[in-house]
Design an enzyme around this catalytic site. Structure first.
Site, PDB file in Angstrom:
ATOM      1  N   THR A 158       0.865  -1.188   0.000  1.00  0.00           N
ATOM      2  CA  THR A 158       0.000   0.000   0.000  1.00  0.00           C
ATOM      3  C   THR A 158       0.897   1.232   0.000  1.00  0.00           C
ATOM      4  O   THR A 158       1.386   1.637  -1.038  1.00  0.00           O
ATOM      5  CB  THR A 158      -0.979  -0.006   1.195  1.00  0.00           C
ATOM      6  OG1 THR A 158      -0.255  -0.253   2.409  1.00  0.00           O
ATOM      7  CG2 THR A 158      -2.035  -1.083   1.009  1.00  0.00           C
ATOM      8  N   LYS A 184       4.075  -6.862   4.151  1.00  0.00           N
ATOM      9  CA  LYS A 184       3.789  -5.489   3.783  1.00  0.00           C
ATOM     10  C   LYS A 184       3.439  -4.755   5.068  1.00  0.00           C
ATOM     11  O   LYS A 184       2.921  -5.322   6.023  1.00  0.00           O
ATOM     12  CB  LYS A 184       2.665  -5.394   2.762  1.00  0.00           C
ATOM     13  CG  LYS A 184       1.296  -5.843   3.193  1.00  0.00           C
ATOM     14  CD  LYS A 184       0.484  -4.859   3.976  1.00  0.00           C
ATOM     15  CE  LYS A 184       0.367  -3.545   3.244  1.00  0.00           C
ATOM     16  NZ  LYS A 184      -0.355  -2.541   4.112  1.00  0.00           N
ATOM     17  N   THR A 195       2.120  -8.086  12.175  1.00  0.00           N
ATOM     18  CA  THR A 195       2.224  -6.779  11.553  1.00  0.00           C
ATOM     19  C   THR A 195       1.038  -6.606  10.628  1.00  0.00           C
ATOM     20  O   THR A 195       0.044  -7.298  10.770  1.00  0.00           O
ATOM     21  CB  THR A 195       3.544  -6.643  10.784  1.00  0.00           C
ATOM     22  OG1 THR A 195       3.591  -5.351  10.207  1.00  0.00           O
ATOM     23  CG2 THR A 195       3.675  -7.691   9.705  1.00  0.00           C
ATOM     24  N   GLU A 281       6.069   4.935   7.412  1.00  0.00           N
ATOM     25  CA  GLU A 281       5.670   6.044   6.552  1.00  0.00           C
ATOM     26  C   GLU A 281       6.458   7.314   6.888  1.00  0.00           C
ATOM     27  O   GLU A 281       6.403   7.821   8.004  1.00  0.00           O
ATOM     28  CB  GLU A 281       4.165   6.292   6.699  1.00  0.00           C
ATOM     29  CG  GLU A 281       3.351   5.179   6.077  1.00  0.00           C
ATOM     30  CD  GLU A 281       1.870   5.278   6.353  1.00  0.00           C
ATOM     31  OE1 GLU A 281       1.094   4.676   5.586  1.00  0.00           O
ATOM     32  OE2 GLU A 281       1.469   5.934   7.320  1.00  0.00           O
ATOM     33  N   ASN A 403      -0.525  10.634   5.796  1.00  0.00           N
ATOM     34  CA  ASN A 403      -1.763  10.233   6.437  1.00  0.00           C
ATOM     35  C   ASN A 403      -2.847  11.298   6.443  1.00  0.00           C
ATOM     36  O   ASN A 403      -4.019  11.001   6.638  1.00  0.00           O
ATOM     37  CB  ASN A 403      -1.459   9.766   7.863  1.00  0.00           C
ATOM     38  CG  ASN A 403      -0.834   8.384   7.865  1.00  0.00           C
ATOM     39  OD1 ASN A 403      -1.499   7.380   7.683  1.00  0.00           O
ATOM     40  ND2 ASN A 403       0.483   8.354   8.025  1.00  0.00           N
ATOM     41  N   THR A 408      -7.004  10.136  -0.537  1.00  0.00           N
ATOM     42  CA  THR A 408      -6.986  10.858  -1.801  1.00  0.00           C
ATOM     43  C   THR A 408      -5.617  10.755  -2.474  1.00  0.00           C
ATOM     44  O   THR A 408      -5.442  11.269  -3.560  1.00  0.00           O
ATOM     45  CB  THR A 408      -7.319  12.345  -1.577  1.00  0.00           C
ATOM     46  OG1 THR A 408      -6.406  12.895  -0.610  1.00  0.00           O
ATOM     47  CG2 THR A 408      -8.728  12.475  -1.077  1.00  0.00           C
TER      48      THR A 408
END
Length: 408
Positions: A158, A184, A195, A281, A403, A408
């Site tokens: 992702t 992932k 995870t 991230e 985030n 979007t």
């Protein structure tokens, strides 16, 4: 690279992956769920496999996990896993559950297998229904290959910036067995079981009950010890398949090589877990926290994860600020036994706090150390023999950007 575990040799297979064990195939395709990226994957064993799995403890467990658990409880075996990215199929009610069953049914029908032999996983945005025409297209077009590991690994991502894989080998009864894995995960990482998603394969011979015990033990010291942002997903799962392609006496706890197998499996889980933490991230560095001298191993793991999960510690690491007070603060409100006057804290090789007071250290050296892609924090207590490690990453501006506009 060969790692020695007591008297046992365990070898890391450089470049190895989830298809390195004998008897597995996989594939991945673009089904239209994501823009121009692979988003539908399939992992299959040549034969029915023993299976072990751990699942998210979220109260909002997603339909794919419920379908997978039901199938495993019914058969005790599986032969394949189907997964889509982009849409989590979580918080989707009766329709979501129906779609998870349908996804399983389509794959089982194509490969002429009992439906309960297919596990289901989804990852992505919560609250959206699966576009079943695209799922159907993926089921019909995905092709299996002995060389399909990269396609599968890409299809499960992702917000990840890279694929995550690991592979180790050892000998059981003199026969080489292989354990490979793919995972992932980048955000919503604070597992209390696993995870985001992890898939592990092995050609070892082991029954489901023993495999479950080995996986559960491995999870505690690996996936359960990572955190990116303190958030746990609705879809977390780690699933292991053992197809017995290598013939040896079945592994049980009394088997002379049980410890070798257990340690090899744990190394695969730990390797994947660290890759997930490193790819948090917006992250710029991996943070490793080691705790020694705690009252118990469990308390050591609690402290390590509390420190690596602290937003203040994480931001200090990003800002290259050797603010040991942030570490003290995190230790101070952990659910563990701690003597404030018997705690030593090191940032890399520099002692920054001891006996309840700060220690003189080089700020310049600390800044240089913290600018590396991996930073270690060592905490030494004097409460017992307990030890534990946790992994995480720094907290950056990019995490907020990613985030703030996730949908979007």
């Amino acid at each position: 690279m060969v790692q020695t575990v007591k008297t046992h040799e365990i070898e890391k297979v450089e470049g190895g992956n989830i298809l390195s064990p004998l008897g597995f195939q996989s594939g991945g395709v673009h089904s239209g769920l994501r823009y121009k990226k692979k988003d539908f994957g399939l992992l299959m064993s040549d034969t029915p496999s023993s299976v072990a799995a751990v699942y998210t403890q979220s109260h909002f467990q997603a339909p794919p996990l419920k379908v997978t658990q039901e199938g495993i409880e019914k058969s005790g075996k599986i032969q394949g896993v189907v997964i889509n990215s982009a849409v989590a199929n979580a918080c989707t009610g009766k329709e979501g559950l129906k779609n998870a069953y349908k996804m399983r049914e389509m794959v089982a029908r194509r490969f002429d297998l009992p439906e309960e032999y297919i596990a289901v996983a989804s990852t992505g945005v919560i609250g959206e229904q699966l576009p079943m025409e695209k799922i159907s297209y993926g089921c019909e077009t995905v092709e299996l290959s002995r060389d399909g590991a990269n396609d599968f690994q890409k299809s499960i991502l992702t917000t990840d910036t890279c694929e995550k894989s690991a592979c180790y080998q050892t000998k059981i009864d003199g026969q080489t067995i292989t354990i490979g894995g793919a995972a992932k995960g980048s955000g919503m990482i604070h597992p209390n079981m696993a995870t985001m998603l992890g898939f592990i394969t092995t050609d070892a011979t082991i029954e489901t009950e023993a495999l479950q015990k080995a996986l559960s033990q491995s999870i505690e010291k690996s996936f359960n010890q990572i955190t990116v942002d303190g958030e746990t997903s609705t879809n977390d799962m780690v699933l292991t398949m053992a197809n017995g392609s290598v013939e040896h006496h079945p592994l049980i706890e009394d088997h002379p090589d049980w410890e070798k197998f257990q340690t090899t499996l744990q190394l695969v889980c730990e390797d994947l877990a660290k890759q997930v933490a490193r790819d948090g991230e917006g992250a710029t560095k991996l943070i490793e926290v080691n705790v020694n001298g705690a009252a118990t191993n469990e308390e050591a793991r609690i402290i390590a994860k509390k420190v690596v999960g602290s937003s203040l510690v994480k931001t200090a690491m990003y800002g290259l600020d050797a603010n040991w007070g942030r570490i003290v603060g995190a230790i101070g409100h952990s659910d563990a036994t701690v003597d404030p006057n018997g705690c030593d804290i090191y940032i890399e090789d520099q002692l920054v706090f001891s006996d309840g007071t700060p220690c003189p250290f080089s700020e310049e050296q600390a800044t240089e150390d913290m600018n590396n892609t991996e930073v270690k924090i060592d905490i030494r207590l004097h409460e017992g023999e307990g030890k534990g490690t946790a992994w995480g990453c720094d907290l950056t501006y990019d995490y907020v950007k990613i985030n703030a506009s996730y949908r979007t």
